[in-house]
Structures are given as structure tokens and as C-alpha cells.
Design an enzyme around this catalytic site. Structure first.
Site, PDB file in Angstrom:
ATOM      1  N   CYS A   1      -6.582  63.648 -13.408  1.00  0.00           N
ATOM      2  CA  CYS A   1      -5.668  63.713 -14.488  1.00  0.00           C
ATOM      3  C   CYS A   1      -4.762  62.441 -14.460  1.00  0.00           C
ATOM      4  CB  CYS A   1      -4.823  64.825 -14.472  1.00  0.00           C
ATOM      5  SG  CYS A   1      -5.518  66.521 -14.549  1.00  0.00           S
TER       6      CYS A   1
ATOM      7  N   ARG B   1      -9.505  57.683 -12.923  1.00  0.00           N
ATOM      8  CA  ARG B   1      -9.252  58.706 -12.365  1.00  0.00           C
ATOM      9  C   ARG B   1      -9.991  59.952 -12.576  1.00  0.00           C
ATOM     10  NH1 ARG B   1      -4.043  58.491 -10.222  1.00  0.00           N
ATOM     11  NH2 ARG B   1      -3.645  60.699 -10.507  1.00  0.00           N
TER      12      ARG B   1
ATOM     13  N   TRP C   1      -8.358  66.683 -16.463  1.00  0.00           N
ATOM     14  CA  TRP C   1      -9.389  67.103 -15.642  1.00  0.00           C
ATOM     15  C   TRP C   1      -9.278  68.702 -15.594  1.00  0.00           C
ATOM     16  CZ3 TRP C   1     -11.018  69.118 -10.888  1.00  0.00           C
ATOM     17  CH2 TRP C   1     -12.238  68.704 -10.310  1.00  0.00           C
TER      18      TRP C   1
ATOM     19  N   ASN D   1       0.141  67.146 -13.931  1.00  0.00           N
ATOM     20  CA  ASN D   1      -0.928  66.984 -13.186  1.00  0.00           C
ATOM     21  C   ASN D   1      -0.568  68.266 -11.939  1.00  0.00           C
ATOM     22  OD1 ASN D   1      -1.932  64.793 -14.624  1.00  0.00           O
ATOM     23  ND2 ASN D   1      -1.382  63.268 -12.872  1.00  0.00           N
ATOM     24  N   GLY D   2      -1.876  68.648 -11.570  1.00  0.00           N
ATOM     25  CA  GLY D   2      -1.847  69.421 -10.386  1.00  0.00           C
ATOM     26  C   GLY D   2      -1.856  70.944 -10.735  1.00  0.00           C
TER      27      GLY D   2
ATOM     28  N   GLU E   1     -22.901  58.591   4.448  1.00  0.00           N
ATOM     29  CA  GLU E   1     -22.113  57.906   3.399  1.00  0.00           C
ATOM     30  C   GLU E   1     -23.318  57.481   2.388  1.00  0.00           C
ATOM     31  OE1 GLU E   1     -19.712  57.613   1.748  1.00  0.00           O
ATOM     32  OE2 GLU E   1     -19.929  55.528   0.845  1.00  0.00           O
TER      33      GLU E   1
ATOM     34  N   LYS F   1     -23.042  58.192  -1.904  1.00  0.00           N
ATOM     35  CA  LYS F   1     -23.204  57.001  -2.803  1.00  0.00           C
ATOM     36  C   LYS F   1     -24.178  57.169  -3.693  1.00  0.00           C
ATOM     37  CE  LYS F   1     -20.080  55.529  -2.398  1.00  0.00           C
ATOM     38  NZ  LYS F   1     -19.093  55.589  -1.630  1.00  0.00           N
TER      39      LYS F   1
ATOM     40  N   GLU G   1     -23.324  60.621  -5.946  1.00  0.00           N
ATOM     41  CA  GLU G   1     -22.154  60.390  -7.027  1.00  0.00           C
ATOM     42  C   GLU G   1     -22.742  59.770  -8.101  1.00  0.00           C
ATOM     43  OE1 GLU G   1     -17.996  59.532  -5.033  1.00  0.00           O
ATOM     44  OE2 GLU G   1     -19.466  58.150  -4.258  1.00  0.00           O
TER      45      GLU G   1
ATOM     46  N   HIS H   1     -36.039  69.036  13.872  1.00  0.00           N
ATOM     47  CA  HIS H   1     -35.224  70.388  13.960  1.00  0.00           C
ATOM     48  C   HIS H   1     -35.159  70.923  12.808  1.00  0.00           C
ATOM     49  CE1 HIS H   1     -34.815  69.355  18.176  1.00  0.00           C
ATOM     50  NE2 HIS H   1     -33.943  68.348  17.774  1.00  0.00           N
TER      51      HIS H   1
ATOM     52  N   LYS I   1     -11.505  59.874  -9.310  1.00  0.00           N
ATOM     53  CA  LYS I   1     -11.237  58.948  -8.068  1.00  0.00           C
ATOM     54  C   LYS I   1     -10.437  59.581  -7.125  1.00  0.00           C
ATOM     55  CE  LYS I   1     -11.434  54.980  -6.289  1.00  0.00           C
ATOM     56  NZ  LYS I   1     -12.469  54.726  -5.351  1.00  0.00           N
TER      57      LYS I   1
END
Ligand code: M6R
Length: 599
Positions: free
Chosen positions: A2, A28, A81, A107-108, A477, A481, A484, A500, A594
Site C-alpha cells: 500500500c 511497494r 494491496w 495503510n495497515g 536465499e 530469489k 520471487e 535425509h 516490497k
């Protein structure tokens, strides 16, 4: 997640300023957007209907002329969002109250909104959306029946539970009120008299001003009569706030000649590492001492920043012989029994606004722990909650997938590990050499070599990444990447863990990336790659040397203890190339934002 922005001032193209600002906040993440404005031709001091315009989808798709909105000096905007209610025009912000007196963006999450919705329904309010935000507009209007506009907003913010940033206007005058608790709001002070911007992030208004005021939690800004005032909702007192001049320029927040921010930010790693290690030695030594003296240090971060913390756990053990705990922000509250006033929490974050990490800081703060943060966004909430701040100095990172902030965070933590061993200069020299190697590595030939691999594997459904020691978290990581931006199912594993269980997933041609540094893990990780190859896996080796087990070799320089930094860079490029080949937008991947400001 947002975006809010608003303009009030002498310009008569407020709508254009706000829509363009929303475009600069696109990174964002959002799924719909909208604006509210007051046409300039009307008498601004008489009650008037505020015009509202909303759209679902990308602001970039808005091709109409700004002329349709006429002239205006007063506009607010929002990119949404979705949390409460689907992605529809109706649910997009701004939201309007029952009698159309109050208009608001938010927002929130208004956690207790259902209680108020019921209460307001009994008072004959009807709701047109499923959002929590619409309830705030109605709530403020209910107070507005018996109170001033300002007092109505003050009463409402006392009632809202949860993290939020709100921006409210009314139909009677040109007052704008914004309030925050847990979600960022920054005021831009324009060059002309009476010109103000309010936004969730600085790039929104960066073309107009670099003079900013950061609003803190429980604070409110009132813009009226060409002036701004501040108010603290917890003490119920008027407060003074400092105007800060920031040194970001608009170029650093724009794409320039690059097709995407992600590629620009990957390439910027030629410089960002050197910038990030250029820190005040006094601060670095102070942090090293704080780690020495703490009865337990926790590194806390989320997503990529979390993986960086996990790498640091290995680096501190190996370089400084020091045990440091790690927790994802969202998991930290479950460790609170171990936290006291001798604990040290080191938060790692690009944005400094991630809700889960912020919650960890709040928990630690309540227990009296010392807080240090390693953050990229100056003046962010985390920075302001911390006893010591180490700025990442990577410049604005706009692509959702973190790249340059990641390697800079790794560099700073490597330097800290050396500082804890009394060898900050040794660490710095190693990082300077690494920065030089990155500069040589990031060239078009290198990109082409990785693009060739991306073409080969672009249609695969799953891939795996393995590493050991400090390169195990880097395998995790690498998976983030790839997930995403390429949307390929990717998973990272500790090399030794495959046998395992996960090795059952390997079949003919399954691509597996092996991170093979030249260190104590080399022999073992090669042997893990060999086990995978024996089951038909296609081995992509990221290594300074070519090994017979590799089907495809991505060469990286041998930089010793900084191998996690070096090894992730080709994966960033691979993820980017795959995204482009698969026609995904690498800057704004689906379902992601973001800055994750909700828990
Ligand atoms: O702003 P932060 O560093 O606190 O963000 C934490 C994560 O949300 C972030 O690293 C996320 O995992 C990235 N999109 C990964 O590329």
C-alpha cells in the site's frame, strides 16, 4: 505494501503530482489505486463534494490525459494491496463516509473494525465495501457530528487497534490530517510557501523536495492554512518536529537506461559494497563491544534479511569464535523468555519497516534489551527505535527482490565479525578486494553466460540449490530469489541434508545449483553434488574452479570468507533472466510487496 501520497500547495496540477507519485511507489506492491481531489474552480471554503477516481490494476496502464481532472491544488492518493475484501474498484481507496463528508486512505489493518462496524450499523450507517478502511471513514464522520474535524480524527485514532497510517480530508475545508502507528508516513516540505506532500516513502515526492519530516508512531500532522502542525496522540500535546535534508537524488530512485530496477540494482553492486563498508569506525567498534558485553545477542530479520542473519551466525562463529542467535522476526516473540536487559538485538532490514521485525524490536524494547539496527532506509521506524544504527548506504532499493541491500548487509555483518575478533581493518581490506572482484565480474559477457543457462532451464518446474556452512543460508536465499521473480519452484538445502529426504525429488535433468566456495566445505559439497548427479541431476556449479561434476559452470572469484556475497550475485542475475524469459515482471512479482508492513 500500500502506498499513500498527498499534495497541497500552490500548484494546480495536484492530481498529476499525486498519480505520478503513486507510480513512484509502485515498487511497494499493489493491486488497485485511487485518488480524491478538490477541483480548484470551486469555492474551497464551502462544503463541496470531493471527486474520487479509482482503478483496478497498474497505474502504468492509466493513459488518459490529466486534463479530465481539471485544475486542483489538493489531492490524496493510494495504492492498495488487498487485505479485507477482494481486488475491486469499490474496495480500492479512497473511502468515503455515509454523508460523503469524510474521505480517507489507509495503510495497515484496523484489527477491531468489526466491533465498530456493528456499532455504526446500529446508528444507520451503511457500508458499501468489505474493507476495514471504510469503517474508519464512517467512524470519523460519526464523531464529526459533535466534534471538530481534528478532534474527530483524534478520537478515531484512539479507537483503532493495529498498525496503520491514515490520511483524512473533509468536504468543508482544506485541512489534511495524517496519523501513524506502525506504518510509515513522511512529510515533504516543498520549495514554495504552503506546499506540502505526505507519503509512505520519500521517492514519492523526491522530484519536488528533499526536505522531510518523519512522523513517529502515535503522532499526527495537520496541514491547514498553508502551515503544518504536529500532535502527539499519546501525550495529547502539540509537538515540534525537525525538518531533515536527505541526500537521495531522483536519479538514484529512477530506472535510468535499465529495463528494470532489479537489473539496475544488481549492477549497482559494483559500487554499493564499497559504500556500505565505509562506516564510522567508532560506531563499528561500539557495536563490536556491545556484542562482546551482551548476555546473548539475537540477529533478527525476515525473508532475505533473515537469510543474511543466518549467514552472519556462521561468520561470527568462524571469524570471531562467537555464538550469536538468529530468529526470523515473526518467530522472535517465542524466544522472549530468554530476553532481558542484558540482551542485544541486532535487526537487519532494507526498509526498516517490516512489521514482523518491528514486533521483535517492540518485544525486546519492553524487556529492556539494547537494540542495534542495520537498515537501508534513513529515518525508518527501526532506525528510530534503535540505540545504534548502522546505515546500509545502498541507496533506494525499489525492486521487490532484494539484491544490493542483501550484499551490503552481508558486507557489514562480515566487517562486524572481524571487528569482534579485533581485526576490523583486515575485514575491511577483504571486503574492498571483494568489491573490486564484483566490479570485474558484472560485465555483459558474464550476463550472457548466465542468460544462456536461463534459456536452457526456463521451462523447468522445479530446481534446488545446495550449500554448506555460510553458503547454506545463501542456498536458501538463492531459492527465495528464484521463487520471487521466476515463479519456478525452488528450494535450498544444506548439502548434507539431501540424503535425509529431499534427494527423492531428484530425477533425470532436475537442475541443482551447488554453491562451491574454496573453503572447508568444498570436498563435501562436491560429494553431495556427485550424489545428485548419480540420480540424474543437472549440476550447475557456482565456483571459482570448474569441477568434473558440473554440467554448467558459473565462475566466481575466490574471495575467501566473503564467498556468500560473491555466490549470490550470479543467482540474482539468473533469477532476473528467468523472470524476463518467462515474461514476468521482475520488479513487481505477483502477490508480493516490497515493504511488508502487515503481520
Ligand atoms: O525490508 P526488509 O529487509 O525488512 O524486508 C524483509 C523481507 O520482506 C525481504 O527481504 C523479502 O524477503 C525480499 N522481497 C526478498 O527479496
Amino acid at each position: 505494501m500500500c502506498g499513500i501520497c498527498a499534495y497541497q500547495g500552490p500548484e494546480t496540477k495536484a492530481v498529476e503530482i499525486v498519480i505520478e507519485a503513486l507510480k513512484r511507489l509502485e515498487y511497494r506492491g499493489y493491486d488497485s489505486w485511487g485518488i480524491a481531489y478538490k477541483p480548484a474552480h470551486l469555492d474551497q471554503n464551502k462544503p463541496q463534494e470531493i471527486e474520487i477516481y479509482k482503478e483496478v490494476g497498474k497505474i502504468g496502464d492509466f493513459k488518459s490525459s490529466y486534463d479530465q481532472f481539471g485544475k486542483s491544488s489538493f489531492a490524496i492518493g493510494h495504492s492498495r494491496w488487498a487485505t479485507h475484501g477482494g481486488v475491486t474498484k469499490r474496495n480500492a481507496h479512497p473511502h468515503i463516509s455515509e454523508n460523503k463528508e469524510i474521505v480517507l486512505v489507509h495503510n495497515g489493518i484496523f484489527e477491531n473494525y468489526l466491533n465498530f462496524k456493528k456499532y455504526l450499523e446500529k446508528k444507520a450507517h451503511t457500508f458499501k465495501t468489505e474493507t476495514d478502511t471504510e469503517v474508519i471513514a464512517h467512524l470519523i464522520e460519526e464523531h464529526y457530528k459533535t466534534h471538530s474535524f481534528e478532534d474527530s480524527v483524534k478520537l478515531a485514532v484512539k479507537e483503532i487497534e493495529g498498525r496503520y497510517a491514515i490520511l483524512v480530508i473533509n468536504n468543508k475545508d482544506n485541512t489534511m490530517i495524517a496519523a501513524r502507528k506502525g506504518s510509515p508516513l513522511i512529510i515533504g516540505v516543498g520549495k514554495s510557501k504552503g506546499e506540502y506532500f505526505i507519503a509512505s516513502d520519500i521517492p514519492a515526492f523526491l522530484p519536488y523536495t528533499n526536505k522531510v519530516v518523519y512522523l513517529d508512531d502515535n503522532q499526527m500532522v495537520i496541514v491547514e492554512n498553508q502551515k503544518i502542525r504536529f500532535f502527539d496522540n499519546s501525550t495529547q500535546q502539540a509537538i515540534e518536529k525537525r525538518i531533515i535534508e536527505i541526500d537521495w537524488d531522483i536519479e538514484s530512485a529512477e530506472k535510468g537506461d535499465f529495463d528494470h530496477f532489479m537489473l539496475k540494482e544488481i549492477m549497482e553492486q559494483k559500487d554499493t559494497l564499497s559504500r556500505s563498508i565505509n562506516q564510522d569506525p567508532i560506531t563499528i567498534n561500539k557495536v563490536a563491544r556491545a556484542i562482546e558485553n551482551a548476555h546473548g545477542t539475537y540477529l533478527v530479520g525476515c525473508g532475505t534479511a533473515g537469510k543474511v542473519c543466518m549467514v552472519a551466525e556462521y561468520l561470527f562463529a568462524k571469524i570471531a569464535h562467537k555464538h550469536i542467535n538468529f530468529s526470523f522476526g515473526s518467530e522472535f516473540p517465542y524466544h522472549q523468555q530468554f530476553i532481558n536487559n542484558k540482551t542485544l538485538l541486532i535487526a537487519v532490514s532494507q526498509s526498516g519497516e517490516t512489521a514482523d521485525t518491528l514486533e521483535a524490536l517492540e518485544v525486546a524494547q519492553k524487556k529492556g534489551a539494547k537494540i542495534i539496527s542495520i537498515v537501508n532506509v534513513e529515518g525508518s521506524t527501526m532506525a528510530r527505535m534503535s540505540d545504534i544504527v548502522i546505515p546500509i548506504k545502498a541507496g533506494p532499493e525499489k525492486a521487490v527482490a532484494s539484491t544490493k541491500a542483501t550484499t551490503s548487509q552481508l558486507a557489514i555483518l562480515t566487517m562486524l565479525a572481524y571487528a569482534c575478533d579485533g581485526g576490523v581493518e583486515k575485514g575491511k581490506q577483504l571486503l574492498i578486494a571483494t568489491a573490486g572482484q564484483i566490479n570485474d565480474m558484472l560485465n555483459p559477457r558474464y550476463e550472457n553466460h548466465i542468460r544462456k543457462l536461463a534459456r536452457k532451464i526456463r521451462k523447468i518446474e522445479s530446481m534446488y540449490i545446495i550449500g554448506r556452512g555460510a553458503n547454506f543460508p545463501m542456498a536458501l536465499e538463492a531459492a527465495i530469489k528464484l521463487q520471487e521473480v521466476s515463479y519456478i519452484h525452488a528450494e535450498g538445502f544444506a548439502g548434507g541434508e539431501l540424503k535425509h529426504g529431499p534427494i527423492a525429488l531428484i530425477s533425470e535433468g532436475t537442475p541443482v545449483i551447488a554453491l562451491v566456495p574454496n573453503d572447508e566445505t568444498t570436498k563435501e559439497i562436491i560429494s553431495n553434488a556427485t550424489e545428485i548427479k548419480a540420480r540424474g541431476g543437472y549440476i550447475i556449479g557456482v565456483s571459482s574452479e570448474n569441477h568434473p561434476v558440473f554440467d554448467y559452470w558459473i565462475r566466481v572469484p575466490d574471495t575467501g570468507a566473503t564467498s556468500p556475497i560473491i555466490n549470490i550475485i550470479p543467482i540474482q542475475i539468473l533469477a532476473y533472466q528467468l523472470a524476463v524469459l518467462r515474461k514476468n515482471n521482475p520488479d513487481m512479482p505477483r502477490n508480493l510487496a516490497k515493504s511488508v508492513t502487515v503481520k
